[in-house]
Scaffold this motif. Sequence first.
Motif, PDB file in Angstrom:
ATOM      1  N   UNK A 176       0.824  -1.213   0.000  1.00  0.00           N
ATOM      2  CA  UNK A 176       0.000   0.000   0.000  1.00  0.00           C
ATOM      3  C   UNK A 176       0.856   1.261   0.000  1.00  0.00           C
ATOM      4  N   UNK A 177       1.867   1.307   0.863  1.00  0.00           N
ATOM      5  CA  UNK A 177       2.668   2.525   0.981  1.00  0.00           C
ATOM      6  C   UNK A 177       3.556   2.727  -0.246  1.00  0.00           C
ATOM      7  N   UNK A 178       3.777   1.665  -1.051  1.00  0.00           N
ATOM      8  CA  UNK A 178       4.538   1.800  -2.292  1.00  0.00           C
ATOM      9  C   UNK A 178       3.654   2.184  -3.473  1.00  0.00           C
ATOM     10  N   UNK A 179       2.349   2.332  -3.241  1.00  0.00           N
ATOM     11  CA  UNK A 179       1.457   2.794  -4.292  1.00  0.00           C
ATOM     12  C   UNK A 179       0.765   1.706  -5.086  1.00  0.00           C
ATOM     13  N   UNK A 180       0.828   0.464  -4.628  1.00  0.00           N
ATOM     14  CA  UNK A 180       0.161  -0.614  -5.344  1.00  0.00           C
ATOM     15  C   UNK A 180      -1.349  -0.597  -5.085  1.00  0.00           C
ATOM     16  N   UNK A 181      -2.114  -1.003  -6.074  1.00  0.00           N
ATOM     17  CA  UNK A 181      -3.547  -1.271  -5.895  1.00  0.00           C
ATOM     18  C   UNK A 181      -3.664  -2.747  -5.537  1.00  0.00           C
ATOM     19  N   UNK A 182      -4.186  -3.032  -4.344  1.00  0.00           N
ATOM     20  CA  UNK A 182      -4.185  -4.401  -3.822  1.00  0.00           C
ATOM     21  C   UNK A 182      -5.606  -4.865  -3.521  1.00  0.00           C
ATOM     22  N   UNK A 183      -5.915  -6.077  -3.976  1.00  0.00           N
ATOM     23  CA  UNK A 183      -7.137  -6.772  -3.597  1.00  0.00           C
ATOM     24  C   UNK A 183      -6.729  -7.977  -2.763  1.00  0.00           C
ATOM     25  N   UNK A 184      -7.151  -8.006  -1.503  1.00  0.00           N
ATOM     26  CA  UNK A 184      -6.767  -9.095  -0.616  1.00  0.00           C
ATOM     27  C   UNK A 184      -7.911 -10.085  -0.478  1.00  0.00           C
ATOM     28  N   UNK A 185      -7.620 -11.353  -0.745  1.00  0.00           N
ATOM     29  CA  UNK A 185      -8.654 -12.386  -0.685  1.00  0.00           C
ATOM     30  C   UNK A 185      -8.637 -13.173   0.628  1.00  0.00           C
ATOM     31  N   UNK A 186      -7.688 -12.899   1.514  1.00  0.00           N
ATOM     32  CA  UNK A 186      -7.690 -13.600   2.793  1.00  0.00           C
ATOM     33  C   UNK A 186      -6.943 -14.918   2.729  1.00  0.00           C
TER      34      UNK A 186
ATOM     35  N   UNK B 187     -10.999 -19.772  -4.754  1.00  0.00           N
ATOM     36  CA  UNK B 187     -11.992 -19.607  -5.820  1.00  0.00           C
ATOM     37  C   UNK B 187     -12.263 -18.126  -6.073  1.00  0.00           C
ATOM     38  N   UNK B 188     -12.357 -17.354  -4.983  1.00  0.00           N
ATOM     39  CA  UNK B 188     -12.531 -15.905  -5.124  1.00  0.00           C
ATOM     40  C   UNK B 188     -11.330 -15.289  -5.838  1.00  0.00           C
ATOM     41  N   UNK B 189     -10.116 -15.773  -5.513  1.00  0.00           N
ATOM     42  CA  UNK B 189      -8.916 -15.263  -6.162  1.00  0.00           C
ATOM     43  C   UNK B 189      -8.956 -15.527  -7.662  1.00  0.00           C
ATOM     44  N   UNK B 190      -9.365 -16.711  -8.055  1.00  0.00           N
ATOM     45  CA  UNK B 190      -9.455 -17.045  -9.482  1.00  0.00           C
ATOM     46  C   UNK B 190     -10.488 -16.168 -10.189  1.00  0.00           C
ATOM     47  N   UNK B 191     -11.615 -15.924  -9.532  1.00  0.00           N
ATOM     48  CA  UNK B 191     -12.621 -15.040 -10.112  1.00  0.00           C
ATOM     49  C   UNK B 191     -12.065 -13.629 -10.287  1.00  0.00           C
ATOM     50  N   UNK B 192     -11.295 -13.164  -9.290  1.00  0.00           N
ATOM     51  CA  UNK B 192     -10.757 -11.805  -9.333  1.00  0.00           C
ATOM     52  C   UNK B 192      -9.756 -11.628 -10.466  1.00  0.00           C
ATOM     53  N   UNK B 193      -8.829 -12.596 -10.641  1.00  0.00           N
ATOM     54  CA  UNK B 193      -7.834 -12.445 -11.702  1.00  0.00           C
ATOM     55  C   UNK B 193      -8.460 -12.635 -13.077  1.00  0.00           C
ATOM     56  N   UNK B 194      -9.617 -13.302 -13.129  1.00  0.00           N
ATOM     57  CA  UNK B 194     -10.334 -13.433 -14.389  1.00  0.00           C
ATOM     58  C   UNK B 194     -10.999 -12.116 -14.772  1.00  0.00           C
TER      59      UNK B 194
ATOM     60  N   UNK C 130      -4.255 -22.536 -10.402  1.00  0.00           N
ATOM     61  CA  UNK C 130      -5.592 -22.036 -10.669  1.00  0.00           C
ATOM     62  C   UNK C 130      -5.593 -20.560 -11.012  1.00  0.00           C
ATOM     63  N   UNK C 131      -4.823 -19.779 -10.271  1.00  0.00           N
ATOM     64  CA  UNK C 131      -4.741 -18.339 -10.525  1.00  0.00           C
ATOM     65  C   UNK C 131      -4.127 -18.077 -11.887  1.00  0.00           C
ATOM     66  N   UNK C 132      -3.053 -18.796 -12.202  1.00  0.00           N
ATOM     67  CA  UNK C 132      -2.385 -18.590 -13.492  1.00  0.00           C
ATOM     68  C   UNK C 132      -3.305 -18.971 -14.661  1.00  0.00           C
ATOM     69  N   UNK C 133      -4.038 -20.068 -14.476  1.00  0.00           N
ATOM     70  CA  UNK C 133      -4.940 -20.535 -15.532  1.00  0.00           C
ATOM     71  C   UNK C 133      -6.100 -19.564 -15.753  1.00  0.00           C
ATOM     72  N   UNK C 134      -6.614 -18.980 -14.665  1.00  0.00           N
ATOM     73  CA  UNK C 134      -7.788 -18.114 -14.769  1.00  0.00           C
ATOM     74  C   UNK C 134      -7.442 -16.677 -15.124  1.00  0.00           C
ATOM     75  N   UNK C 135      -6.174 -16.311 -15.028  1.00  0.00           N
ATOM     76  CA  UNK C 135      -5.795 -14.905 -15.118  1.00  0.00           C
ATOM     77  C   UNK C 135      -6.105 -14.279 -16.470  1.00  0.00           C
ATOM     78  N   UNK C 136      -6.671 -13.090 -16.395  1.00  0.00           N
ATOM     79  CA  UNK C 136      -6.920 -12.289 -17.590  1.00  0.00           C
ATOM     80  C   UNK C 136      -5.607 -11.797 -18.184  1.00  0.00           C
TER      81      UNK C 136
END
Length: 239
Positions: free
Chosen positions: A133-143, A149-156, A182-188
Amino acid sequence: MNLIVPVLLDRFGAPPVGNWRRDSAALAKRLPDMGLSEAIGELRHINAGGHMFRPTCRDVLLPAARILRRRYDPAAFDQSERLHRVWHLRMCLHSLDDSGDRGVPAALHSALTLSGAPVMPGVEHAVALRFFDRAGWAVQDCGSDHDAEEACDSVHDQAYDVAWISLEPGMDPVTVRATARGVRRASRNARILVLGGGVMGVPAEDPRMLDLDGFTPDAVQAAAIAEAALIRQGGLHAN
């Protein structure tokens, strides 16, 4: 100057030497057992004005987390006391003033983050998020890893530059590998980097054993290491 310095020394005494190393180490040892309000007060004192945010994370909170981790078996049935203490240290982190130690934010990158912890992400996960955050990244945290599954949906749905998994003691390598794949396969974003890290020395093996593109072993440096990995990759994707 030769005349002024002795006068100042006579009036105020010699400045203490090595106070930070001594005081931060002493506070790290006591922090896991202190009450929350007392701990926040001690951290406010050592981080006066927010000028010592980074050293406080590096030299107090993360060593305190390591001390706490050594007390508990991650495979034990009853984790209530450990989770309470982890929550305690995470609240200490949230209380820290960062107003005096910020540099100029980097160009905005994006990361999806999740934890390899089976229940609640650890202190290192929270520290890494603060530095993203302090380096300026936009971060979505899935816990936790239960939210793969939520992570795969997000990267899609969104083209993240990096997916970052914080690796915890007691993690299941099979689950981490499945999440990374799974994340790599689903990633946009076909060039997404899947990194893991957070806890020093976890794991010790080659990142490819977990289907990761690399490690960020230091929670304080996680954002900087991720950015360097993007540069080595040859530039960011176009959003």
